[in-house]
Design an enzyme around this catalytic site. Structure first.
Site, PDB file in Angstrom:
ATOM      1  N   ASP A   1       6.115   1.241  71.821  1.00 45.89           N
ATOM      2  CA  ASP A   1       5.296   2.429  71.509  1.00 45.89           C
ATOM      3  C   ASP A   1       5.914   3.779  71.879  1.00 45.89           C
ATOM      4  OD1 ASP A   1       3.606   0.382  70.813  1.00 45.89           O
ATOM      5  OD2 ASP A   1       2.021   0.869  72.232  1.00 45.89           O
TER       6      ASP A   1
ATOM      7  N   VAL B   1       6.398   2.643  76.716  1.00 41.13           N
ATOM      8  CA  VAL B   1       5.213   3.239  77.358  1.00 41.13           C
ATOM      9  C   VAL B   1       3.942   2.559  76.865  1.00 41.13           C
ATOM     10  CG1 VAL B   1       6.348   5.458  77.621  1.00 41.13           C
ATOM     11  CG2 VAL B   1       5.021   5.042  75.554  1.00 41.13           C
ATOM     12  N   THR B   2       2.897   2.650  77.682  1.00 38.26           N
ATOM     13  CA  THR B   2       2.918   3.026  79.073  1.00 38.26           C
ATOM     14  C   THR B   2       3.026   1.747  79.912  1.00 38.26           C
ATOM     15  OG1 THR B   2       0.491   3.016  79.277  1.00 38.26           O
ATOM     16  CG2 THR B   2       1.518   5.098  78.688  1.00 38.26           C
TER      17      THR B   2
ATOM     18  N   GLU C   1       1.777   1.413  68.336  1.00 38.68           N
ATOM     19  CA  GLU C   1       0.327   1.179  68.353  1.00 38.68           C
ATOM     20  C   GLU C   1      -0.248   1.967  67.191  1.00 38.68           C
ATOM     21  OE1 GLU C   1      -1.627   1.601  72.139  1.00 38.68           O
ATOM     22  OE2 GLU C   1      -3.613   1.669  71.214  1.00 38.68           O
TER      23      GLU C   1
ATOM     24  N   GLN D   1       4.854 -12.482  93.786  1.00 39.03           N
ATOM     25  CA  GLN D   1       4.618 -13.932  93.808  1.00 39.03           C
ATOM     26  C   GLN D   1       5.737 -14.699  93.081  1.00 39.03           C
ATOM     27  OE1 GLN D   1       0.226 -14.930  93.315  1.00 39.03           O
ATOM     28  NE2 GLN D   1       0.309 -12.876  92.403  1.00 39.03           N
TER      29      GLN D   1
ATOM     30  N   LYS E   1       1.095  -2.600  65.719  1.00 34.73           N
ATOM     31  CA  LYS E   1       0.145  -3.429  66.473  1.00 34.73           C
ATOM     32  C   LYS E   1      -1.160  -2.664  66.695  1.00 34.73           C
ATOM     33  CE  LYS E   1       1.989  -2.315  71.108  1.00 34.73           C
ATOM     34  NZ  LYS E   1       0.850  -1.522  71.563  1.00 34.73           N
TER      35      LYS E   1
ATOM     36  N   CYS F   1       0.341  -0.878  77.544  1.00 32.40           N
ATOM     37  CA  CYS F   1       0.916  -1.711  76.475  1.00 32.40           C
ATOM     38  C   CYS F   1       2.133  -2.517  76.925  1.00 32.40           C
ATOM     39  CB  CYS F   1       1.248  -0.842  75.268  1.00 32.40           C
ATOM     40  SG  CYS F   1      -0.256  -0.251  74.466  1.00 32.40           S
TER      41      CYS F   1
HETATM   42  C1  C5J Z   1       0.096   2.301  75.290  1.00 35.60           C
HETATM   43  C2  C5J Z   1      -2.059   3.298  75.634  1.00 35.60           C
HETATM   44  N1  C5J Z   1       1.099   2.257  74.404  1.00 35.60           N
HETATM   45  N2  C5J Z   1      -1.769   3.689  76.873  1.00 35.60           N
HETATM   46  N3  C5J Z   1      -1.119   2.704  74.847  1.00 35.60           N
HETATM   47  O1  C5J Z   1       0.286   2.032  76.462  1.00 35.60           O
HETATM   48  O2  C5J Z   1      -3.156   3.490  75.197  1.00 35.60           O
END
Ligand code: C5J
Length: 223
Positions: free
Chosen positions: A24, A157-158, A72, A202, A129, A162
């Site tokens: 993204d 990101v982020t 996204e 872990q 996506k 995602c």
């Molecule tokens: C992503 C979001 N790409 N933070 N989307 O992390 O909404």
């Protein structure tokens, strides 16, 4: 196999069965006027990783290894956008509203493009996506299976949304995952740090993490 001095312990990957997944890095999240800013975030924080992410993509390109980019995004009629997602929070502009870079988070709009510095080249895989995870409602799993991919290296990101969601989806599907620490970012530095800690806790419960220089050195040494 190439072995990286990662955390919490060494990460080994067979490069011909490994894909880089860049999550993204689109204008909607990185530039002013997009989805990230409408949610009240300081988008300038995300630009910091662009040079390192470009080097990471360059490393995979130079070696001819598989690269996947994700965006996204939603269809223009919002048929793949749950109302709960559209109404969540109190954004100044909702998903589908007209913004300075076109309709927010809609496929084909200028804001949905990957930023020019990291733009995909012909032959690289681009996944649109509708969810936070890149496996949900996409062909990503089938594409990776057909290519025989077993290991995934993550950037983008982020970190805690995602990137982490996709790493968890991948981990549950049996992929060994490495997150490149300085090629991922969050609007919230404390969330980035927490996500990295959770991923490698872990005994690598979700995966491994390493800075780009450590991955680059491992690739160089393997030659
Ligand atoms: C992503 C979001 N790409 N933070 N989307 O992390 O909404």
């Amino acid at each position: 196999m190439i072995t990286v001095a990662a955390e919490p312990f060494a990460y080994s990957f067979p490069p011909e069965k490994t894909a880089l997944v860049v999550i993204d890095m689109q204008r909607d999240f990185v530039e002013p006027g997009g989805f990230g800013e409408t949610l009240g975030n300081n988008v300038a924080l995300l630009s910091a990783i662009v040079p390192t992410t470009a080097k990471l993509i360059g490393l995979f390109r130079d070696n001819g290894w598989t690269i996947v980019h994700t965006r996204e995004s939603h269809s223009a009629d919002l048929a793949d956008c749950p109302p709960a997602k559209r109404l969540r929070g109190s954004p100044t502009l909702k998903i589908g509203d007209e913004g300075p870079m076109g309709r927010i988070l809609i496929r084909g709009e200028p804001g949905n493009d990957i930023i020019p510095e990291l733009a995909p080249l012909a032959g690289e895989i681009v996944i649109d996506k509708p969810g936070k995870g890149a496996f949900y409602a996409t062909a990503l799993g089938d594409i990776l299976r057909l290519k025989g991919i077993t290991h995934l290296v993550f950037a983008g990101v982020t970190t805690e949304v995602c990137v982490q969601t996709t790493m968890r989806e991948a981990n549950d599907r049996g992929y060994d995952c490495l997150l490149v620490e300085d090629a991922t970012e969050s609007y919230f530095p404390e969330f980035k740090a927490a996500a990295i800690a959770m991923i490698r806790a872990q005994g690598a419960i979700v995966g491994w993490t390493a800075p780009f220089a450590t991955l680059e050195a491992a690739v160089r040494e393997a030659k």
